[in-house]
Design an enzyme around this catalytic site. Structure first.
Site, mmCIF file in Angstrom:
data_model
loop_
_atom_site.group_PDB
_atom_site.id
_atom_site.type_symbol
_atom_site.label_atom_id
_atom_site.label_comp_id
_atom_site.label_asym_id
_atom_site.label_seq_id
_atom_site.Cartn_x
_atom_site.Cartn_y
_atom_site.Cartn_z
ATOM 1 N N LYS A 143 10.083 2.455 -3.550
ATOM 2 C CA LYS A 143 10.025 1.942 -2.181
ATOM 3 C C LYS A 143 10.788 2.895 -1.284
ATOM 4 O O LYS A 143 12.004 3.063 -1.421
ATOM 5 C CB LYS A 143 10.619 0.543 -2.124
ATOM 6 C CG LYS A 143 10.498 -0.088 -0.763
ATOM 7 C CD LYS A 143 10.874 -1.556 -0.821
ATOM 8 C CE LYS A 143 10.769 -2.207 0.527
ATOM 9 N NZ LYS A 143 11.244 -3.591 0.479
ATOM 10 N N LYS B 222 5.238 1.962 -2.647
ATOM 11 C CA LYS B 222 5.169 1.455 -1.278
ATOM 12 C C LYS B 222 5.871 2.401 -0.331
ATOM 13 O O LYS B 222 6.973 2.832 -0.650
ATOM 14 C CB LYS B 222 5.875 0.094 -1.305
ATOM 15 C CG LYS B 222 5.954 -0.617 -0.015
ATOM 16 C CD LYS B 222 6.729 -1.878 -0.223
ATOM 17 C CE LYS B 222 6.907 -2.495 1.124
ATOM 18 N NZ LYS B 222 7.772 -3.607 1.099
HETATM 19 C C1 PBG Z 1 11.493 -6.568 1.822
HETATM 20 C C2 PBG Z 1 10.121 -6.102 2.172
HETATM 21 C C3 PBG Z 1 9.736 -5.314 3.260
HETATM 22 C C4 PBG Z 1 8.348 -5.156 3.174
HETATM 23 C C5 PBG Z 1 7.927 -5.857 2.046
HETATM 24 N N1 PBG Z 1 9.039 -6.408 1.415
HETATM 25 C C6 PBG Z 1 10.535 -4.825 4.405
HETATM 26 C C7 PBG Z 1 11.510 -3.750 4.217
HETATM 27 O O1 PBG Z 1 11.777 -3.254 3.141
HETATM 28 O O2 PBG Z 1 12.094 -3.394 5.246
HETATM 29 C C8 PBG Z 1 7.498 -4.398 4.127
HETATM 30 C C9 PBG Z 1 6.026 -4.648 4.025
HETATM 31 C C10 PBG Z 1 5.230 -4.148 5.163
HETATM 32 O O3 PBG Z 1 5.680 -3.346 5.998
HETATM 33 O O4 PBG Z 1 4.059 -4.572 5.238
HETATM 34 N N2 PBG Z 1 11.576 -7.972 1.762
#
Ligand code: PBG
Length: 327
Positions: A197, A249
């Site tokens: 991530k 992601k």
């Molecule tokens: C954290 C989480 C995020 C997203 C999914 N899970 C936000 C982040 O890490 O700031 C982002 C998903 C998206 O942008 O569609 N709970």
């Protein structure tokens, strides 16, 4: 003049021949639709930066879940938006917190007809908006956060979820969730690890969707977009800690990472087409600058071609309908 004997164009001549030789097909069963539910809403509410995506009420969420099942999507990933937040994100652990209540609602409504998943992270529930607990100095405290994630995992499993998705990028989060689930007797609940991530600016619209309180950024726990090898390390750790599936992601700006992860592990690989990826296409299409449906399907095909066998996308329900017409 010498003309070519070998002519790849022969295999592109008609729709039928193109269909015959197509190497990549996206199946609706491989799509997961993220859904937001907000505590206290009586009517669903639009999200300006995510056109077409809603903050659901408990009622409208149940209906949307049924529609998603009818569309044939493979899963639903639930995110909760609480009315009140506190420094420890206690609403994420509380069995009556909005996410746990919503899991129960959706599981009651759809049973085993699709796979019900939940985000295992504190950022929606903390008053400071970080994915974990803070030290007195304001740093994100890895190990104190792990204790909270363990409780949260068990609360989500008790609510009936099929799969938990640890997404906070704390070291050791997958192992902690696995052990906590097993100790509480939830050995059948699977872990979809947000293994990779990035600290991405593509999450902007999501933060509107969950009304994130974050000031600053997540760069001390999410990854530097410049790094690829680091992702392979993250994935190896998560698989060793018991991840059943791993996710990358965002998706489209990181297809090289998706492909490298696919080559490195045997567990199912998912990719999350995040809010900013979706919003860019919607905004350009709204201006008449691109063909919305073609771009939608082209992005999904590219993510699959790169090696993701599961795709989280805000278009999942609509794309499932389009894909069924196409094949
Ligand atoms: C954290 C989480 C995020 C997203 C999914 N899970 C936000 C982040 O890490 O700031 C982002 C998903 C998206 O942008 O569609 N709970």
């Amino acid at each position: 003049m010498s003309y070519p004997e070998i002519r790849p164009r022969r295999l592109r001549r008609t729709p039928a021949i193109r269909r015959l030789v197509s190497e990549t097909r996206v199946d609706p069963a491989e799509l997961i639709v993220p859904m937001f539910v907000k505590e206290g809403l009586t009517e669903p509410r639009a999200i300006a930066s995510l056109p077409g995506v809603l903050q659901h009420s408990r009622d409208s969420l149940r209906k949307a879940a049924v529609e998603a099942v009818q569309a044939g999507v493979g899963g639903i990933m639930l995110f909760g938006v609480p009315e009140h937040r506190d420094p420890t994100g206690s609403g994420g652990i509380d069995p009556n917190g909005i996410l746990n209540v919503a899991i129960r609602d959706v599981v009651t409504e759809v049973g085993d007809a699709t796979v019900v998943m939940s985000d295992l992270c504190l950022d929606e529930f903390t008053s400071h908006g970080h994915c974990g607990l803070l030290t007195p100095g304001g740093d994100v405290d890895n190990d104190a956060t792990l204790d909270a994630y363990a409780e949260m995992a068990v609360a989500q499993a008790a609510a009936g979820v099929d799969v938990v998705g640890p997404s906070g990028m704390m070291d050791g989060q997958v192992g902690v969730a696995r052990r906590a689930l097993d100790a509480a007797g939830h050995t059948d609940v699977a872990v979809l690890a947000y293994a990779v991530k990035y600290a991405s600016a593509f999450y902007g619209p999501f933060r509107d969707a969950v009304e994130s309180a974050l000031e600053g950024d997540r760069r001390t726990y999410q990854q530097d977009p410049a790094n690829l090898r680091e992702s392979l390390r993250e994935v190896a750790l998560d698989v060793a800690e018991g991840a059943d599936m791993v996710m990358v992601k965002p998706a489209l700006p990181y297809l090289d990472v998706v492909s490298a992860v696919r080559a490195a592990v045997d567990v199912p690989v998912a990719a999350y087409q995040v809010s900013g990826e979706y919003a860019m296409v919607e905004a350009a299409a709204a201006n008449g600058w691109i063909d919305r449906e073609r771009v939608m399907l082209e992005t999904l095909t590219s993510i699959k071609r790169a090696g993701a066998q599961i795709i989280l996308t805000y278009w999942a329900v609509e794309a499932a309908g389009l894909l069924r017409q196409r094949y």
